[in-house]
Enzyme design. Structure first.
Site, PDB file in Angstrom:
ATOM      1  CE  LYS A 100      -3.864   2.009   2.645  1.00 56.97           C
ATOM      2  NZ  LYS A 100      -4.757   1.797   3.813  1.00 56.97           N
ATOM      3  CB  SER A 133      -7.726   3.766   2.596  1.00 60.10           C
ATOM      4  OG  SER A 133      -7.058   3.105   3.671  1.00 60.10           O
ATOM      5  CB  SER A 143      -8.585   0.870   5.310  1.00 64.62           C
ATOM      6  OG  SER A 143      -9.237   2.101   5.495  1.00 64.62           O
TER       7      SER A 143
END
Length: 485
Positions: free
Chosen positions: A92, A167, A191
């Site tokens: 990420k 996210s 997320s």
């Protein structure tokens, strides 16, 4: 590099490699059934094919990954080969990776380069993992959909007109399409679990304070937010989640037995929306689990209040620290930025973020309410420590599978406080700092993946993973989307 990748002929088919989990790949490399070069090259070629359609990888390190794979293939038999030896993973964008950008999706940070690895990245590299690239997030990871002004929108590999969630949406989309063997995400409001659920991958949000957040951007500005946040793995199998969590956790989980464990599946009597397909999936799960376990349908303590507590904790400082990051060199304030973006679409601030910051101001708890929240959390921790001692909870993740782009944002960030309807399933594990494993368990009315969560308390991770493997073997588990092949 390009000629090597272009001309190699793997011993395994491309489809076989792309479907393999991290453990299978590491074992095949160590036993010399395949080389790390062959594996890494296969994933790179696949990622280059699918990424223009889903926009998951925002910065690659393909040349470096190939070099690292060749180095590992040339190591002697006596060399220390970690559990992820030669395995290609994704990361990420929110995590520091040395010599790569760390922007948070902000145009103002587009030239910032990290000098060192985040703590979890160091651990994954030490275990032998090879990083292919970094994946997209919403601005400052502050939304459950993935879109920003710097890198643009990420699409779901099962249907590009639908959201991959957020996210960790870039991670979910890439892994759903088989673009890496495994990955690493973070979760303060679903997320990891939203993208796992929407893209049909397995994901694990660790419990409070179990994995270091050093090197994650943005950092948490309040102690109650810190306990809600978890840095965790995403991938293709429960056994991979167990392995990766054991690598990155400050204290690896102790072994447990499921002999005396009670399973509580969330009751339908919650007044929270849930699709018929998801209800049917939970009913089927209850039926097969009853053959081996004590299973009940119930509503655990604090379920009804957790969504509100989550929103208030996220709004503790009224979004002040994030606003500083966004507007430090900008004459606009958040209200002006939101209005200008809506009118012109020419600002550097995505409306998802500016509206979320406005919401943080609106929902900021008073000083007296903050003290009340702190007391509720302290009392709740004690009660849940007793309640969850020998108990595993099974929850849905969201009321549907992945909707079209923008729908999740509208449902969670509405001024009408509809987050109270749509956030309870994921907010529970965040507010109480609980470990939660998401497993693909079926498909919805639109043939999009849907998953379930297995939740308990810190210390029960081994039991969570054991039950997760049973669920995985008896329902859907990971299925790679081949719609972009």
């Amino acid at each position: 590099m390009s000629e090597n990748v272009k001309n190699f002929k793997p011993n395994f088919s491309q489809e076989t490699i792309l479907n393999m989990d991290a453990i299978s790949i590491a074992n095949a490399i160590k036993s010399e059934k395949i080389t790390s070069f062959e594996v890494v090259s296969t994933f790179i070629e696949h990622a280059k094919k699918i990424n223009p359609l889903i926009n998951a990888i925002v910065e690659d390190r393909y040349d470096a990954a190939i070099s690292e794979a060749l180095e590992k293939d040339n190591q002697t038999e006596k060399a220390d080969k970690g559990p992820l030896f030669g395995v290609p993973i994704s990361v990420k964008e929110a995590f520091q990776v040395a010599n790569m950008k760390m922007t948070g999706g902000l145009v103002s940070r587009k030239h910032l380069i990290a000098r060192e690895d985040a703590k979890v990245i160091k651990k994954l590299k030490s275990a032998g993992a090879i990083i292919l690239g970094k994946t997209n997030t919403p601005m400052l990871c502050f939304c459950q959909e993935t879109d920003n002004k710097l890198y643009g929108r990420t699409n779901n590999p099962w249907d590009v007109t639908r959201t991959p969630g957020g996210s960790s949406g870039g991670e979910g989309a890439l892994l759903g399409a088989g673009g890496a063997a495994a990955g690493i995400g973070s979760d303060i409001g679903g997320s990891i679990r939203f993208p796992s659920h929407f893209n049909g991958v397995v994901g694990f949000k660790p419990g409070k304070f179990q994995v270091s957040a050093d090197g994650h951007f943005p950092s948490n500005s309040h102690a109650l937010q810190e306990r809600m946040s978890g840095m965790g793995p995403m991938g293709k199998s429960v056994r991979d989640m167990e392995l990766l969590y054991g690598i990155i956790a400050d204290t690896p989980p102790a072994e447990q037995s499921l002999d005396d464990v009670n399973i509580e599946i969330l009751s339908e009597d919650t007044n929270v929306p849930l699709s018929k397909k998801t209800k049917d999936m939970l009913d089927r799960m209850e039926q097969f689990l009853r053959t081996s376990f004590s299973v009940n349908r119930s509503i655990p303590p604090y379920f009804g209040s957790s969504a509100r507590l989550w929103q208030e904790i996220m709004s503790m400082d009224g979004g002040r620290e994030m606003e500083k990051l966004v507007f430090n060199n900008d004459r606009l304030n958040v209200l002006a930025a939101y209005a200008k973006e809506k009118l012109t679409k020419k600002t550097q601030i995505h409306p998802f973020l500016s509206w979320a910051l406005i919401g943080a101001k609106l929902f900021k708890p008073s000083a007296s309410r903050t003290r009340e929240i702190e007391n509720i959390v302290e009392q709740g921790d004690d009660r849940l420590a007793d309640y969850l001692k020998n108990r595993l909870l099974i929850f849905p993740v969201y009321h549907t599978g992945a909707p079209t782009h923008g729908k999740v944002y509208q449902e969670i960030f509405s001024i009408r406080k509809t987050f109270l309807q749509y956030m309870p399933y994921v907010a529970y594990a965040n507010v109480w700092g609980l470990p939660s494993l998401t497993i693909p368990a079926g498909t919805d009315e639109n043939e999009m993946p849907i998953g379930v969560q297995i939740i308990s308390m810190n210390g029960n991770e081994s039991a969570i993973f054991q039950l997760g493997k049973i669920v995985e073997d008896n329902v859907r588990g990971y299925v790679r989307s081949m719609k972009l092949d």
